[in-house]
Design a protein around this motif. Structure first.
Motif, PDB file in Angstrom:
ATOM      1  N   VAL A  18       0.833  -1.206   0.000  1.00 45.31           N
ATOM      2  CA  VAL A  18       0.000   0.000   0.000  1.00 45.31           C
ATOM      3  C   VAL A  18       0.871   1.260   0.000  1.00 45.31           C
ATOM      4  O   VAL A  18       0.556   2.236  -0.665  1.00 45.31           O
ATOM      5  N   THR A  19       1.992   1.200   0.721  1.00 44.14           N
ATOM      6  CA  THR A  19       2.909   2.348   0.748  1.00 44.14           C
ATOM      7  C   THR A  19       3.450   2.618  -0.654  1.00 44.14           C
ATOM      8  O   THR A  19       3.546   3.769  -1.080  1.00 44.14           O
ATOM      9  N   ASP A  20       3.770   1.551  -1.400  1.00 41.63           N
ATOM     10  CA  ASP A  20       4.195   1.708  -2.796  1.00 41.63           C
ATOM     11  C   ASP A  20       3.100   2.341  -3.627  1.00 41.63           C
ATOM     12  O   ASP A  20       3.344   3.183  -4.489  1.00 41.63           O
ATOM     13  N   ARG A  21       1.853   1.901  -3.370  1.00 39.53           N
ATOM     14  CA  ARG A  21       0.728   2.418  -4.149  1.00 39.53           C
ATOM     15  C   ARG A  21       0.516   3.904  -3.856  1.00 39.53           C
ATOM     16  O   ARG A  21       0.225   4.667  -4.772  1.00 39.53           O
ATOM     17  N   VAL A  22       0.649   4.296  -2.594  1.00 40.26           N
ATOM     18  CA  VAL A  22       0.528   5.713  -2.238  1.00 40.26           C
ATOM     19  C   VAL A  22       1.557   6.521  -3.022  1.00 40.26           C
ATOM     20  O   VAL A  22       1.219   7.536  -3.646  1.00 40.26           O
ATOM     21  N   VAL A  29      -0.339  11.870  -9.750  1.00 38.79           N
ATOM     22  CA  VAL A  29      -0.965  13.185  -9.590  1.00 38.79           C
ATOM     23  C   VAL A  29       0.010  14.269 -10.014  1.00 38.79           C
ATOM     24  O   VAL A  29      -0.328  15.163 -10.805  1.00 38.79           O
ATOM     25  N   ASP A  30       1.261  14.180  -9.532  1.00 35.28           N
ATOM     26  CA  ASP A  30       2.272  15.178  -9.884  1.00 35.28           C
ATOM     27  C   ASP A  30       2.494  15.226 -11.393  1.00 35.28           C
ATOM     28  O   ASP A  30       2.622  16.298 -11.973  1.00 35.28           O
ATOM     29  N   GLY A  31       2.549  14.042 -12.027  1.00 37.92           N
ATOM     30  CA  GLY A  31       2.768  13.973 -13.463  1.00 37.92           C
ATOM     31  C   GLY A  31       1.655  14.658 -14.228  1.00 37.92           C
ATOM     32  O   GLY A  31       1.905  15.373 -15.205  1.00 37.92           O
ATOM     33  N   ILE A  32       0.416  14.473 -13.772  1.00 38.39           N
ATOM     34  CA  ILE A  32      -0.726  15.089 -14.457  1.00 38.39           C
ATOM     35  C   ILE A  32      -0.692  16.607 -14.254  1.00 38.39           C
ATOM     36  O   ILE A  32      -0.950  17.366 -15.182  1.00 38.39           O
ATOM     37  N   VAL A  33      -0.339  17.031 -13.056  1.00 42.29           N
ATOM     38  CA  VAL A  33      -0.225  18.472 -12.794  1.00 42.29           C
ATOM     39  C   VAL A  33       0.823  19.083 -13.713  1.00 42.29           C
ATOM     40  O   VAL A  33       0.601  20.119 -14.321  1.00 42.29           O
ATOM     41  N   GLU A  34       1.977  18.381 -13.844  1.00 46.15           N
ATOM     42  CA  GLU A  34       3.043  18.843 -14.736  1.00 46.15           C
ATOM     43  C   GLU A  34       2.548  18.990 -16.162  1.00 46.15           C
ATOM     44  O   GLU A  34       2.743  20.024 -16.791  1.00 46.15           O
ATOM     45  N   ALA A  53      -8.025  17.555 -15.745  1.00 49.71           N
ATOM     46  CA  ALA A  53      -8.569  17.845 -14.415  1.00 49.71           C
ATOM     47  C   ALA A  53      -9.257  16.602 -13.874  1.00 49.71           C
ATOM     48  O   ALA A  53      -9.108  16.251 -12.699  1.00 49.71           O
ATOM     49  N   TRP A  54      -9.989  15.897 -14.750  1.00 47.27           N
ATOM     50  CA  TRP A  54     -10.690  14.685 -14.338  1.00 47.27           C
ATOM     51  C   TRP A  54      -9.684  13.611 -13.949  1.00 47.27           C
ATOM     52  O   TRP A  54      -9.823  12.955 -12.916  1.00 47.27           O
ATOM     53  N   GLU A  55      -8.639  13.451 -14.791  1.00 43.35           N
ATOM     54  CA  GLU A  55      -7.605  12.442 -14.500  1.00 43.35           C
ATOM     55  C   GLU A  55      -6.907  12.741 -13.185  1.00 43.35           C
ATOM     56  O   GLU A  55      -6.610  11.838 -12.406  1.00 43.35           O
ATOM     57  N   ARG A  56      -6.659  14.021 -12.959  1.00 45.52           N
ATOM     58  CA  ARG A  56      -5.983  14.413 -11.727  1.00 45.52           C
ATOM     59  C   ARG A  56      -6.863  14.076 -10.529  1.00 45.52           C
ATOM     60  O   ARG A  56      -6.391  13.578  -9.510  1.00 45.52           O
ATOM     61  N   GLN A  57      -8.161  14.335 -10.690  1.00 47.69           N
ATOM     62  CA  GLN A  57      -9.109  14.030  -9.613  1.00 47.69           C
ATOM     63  C   GLN A  57      -9.144  12.531  -9.301  1.00 47.69           C
ATOM     64  O   GLN A  57      -9.171  12.128  -8.143  1.00 47.69           O
TER      65      GLN A  57
END
Ligand SMILES: [Zn+2]
Length: 114
Positions: A18-22, A29-34, A53-57
């Motif tokens: 789960v830690t890996d998944r987090v 998320v960071d990649g989509i923001v970039e 925006a949807w993907e980031r969400q």
């Protein structure tokens, strides 16, 4: 191996996953923001911006879900240490082993699960 050690090993293995998944979801998320920044997309008017925006969400929701599961596993490890792991928090009866194998962070027996 005692039941308690078995439970702890299972929880720690699940926690590592789960830690890996987090971490992976946070990177997503960071990649989509970039890429949103790179494309200079306008969320309101540009269809690509709306998709981003949807993907980031979605990625943020998955990250939050993984974080919630991680917190539950950490709480379960605390219960192992305290000797209260595997006991239903409502009725105080032992949670069946099969249920704990399927849901190692379960805090209630089947009867009292929600
Ligand atoms: Zn119960």
């Amino acid at each position: 191996m005692s039941d308690r050690a078995g439970a702890e090993g299972r929880l720690r293995a699940r926690l590592a996953e789960v830690t890996d998944r987090v971490a992976a979801q946070r990177r997503a998320v960071d990649g989509i923001v970039e890429s949103a920044r790179d494309s200079n997309a306008d969320d309101e008017h540009d269809p690509e911006g709306a998709t981003l925006a949807w993907e980031r969400q979605q990625a943020a929701a998955l990250a939050a879900e993984a974080e919630r599961e991680r917190d539950q596993l950490l709480a379960a490890l605390d219960r192992v240490a305290a000797g209260t792991y595997g006991v239903c928090e409502v009725c105080g009866r032992p949670i069946p082993a099969a249920r704990l194998e399927a849901r190692p962070a379960a805090t209630r027996c089947v009867e009292h699960a929600r």
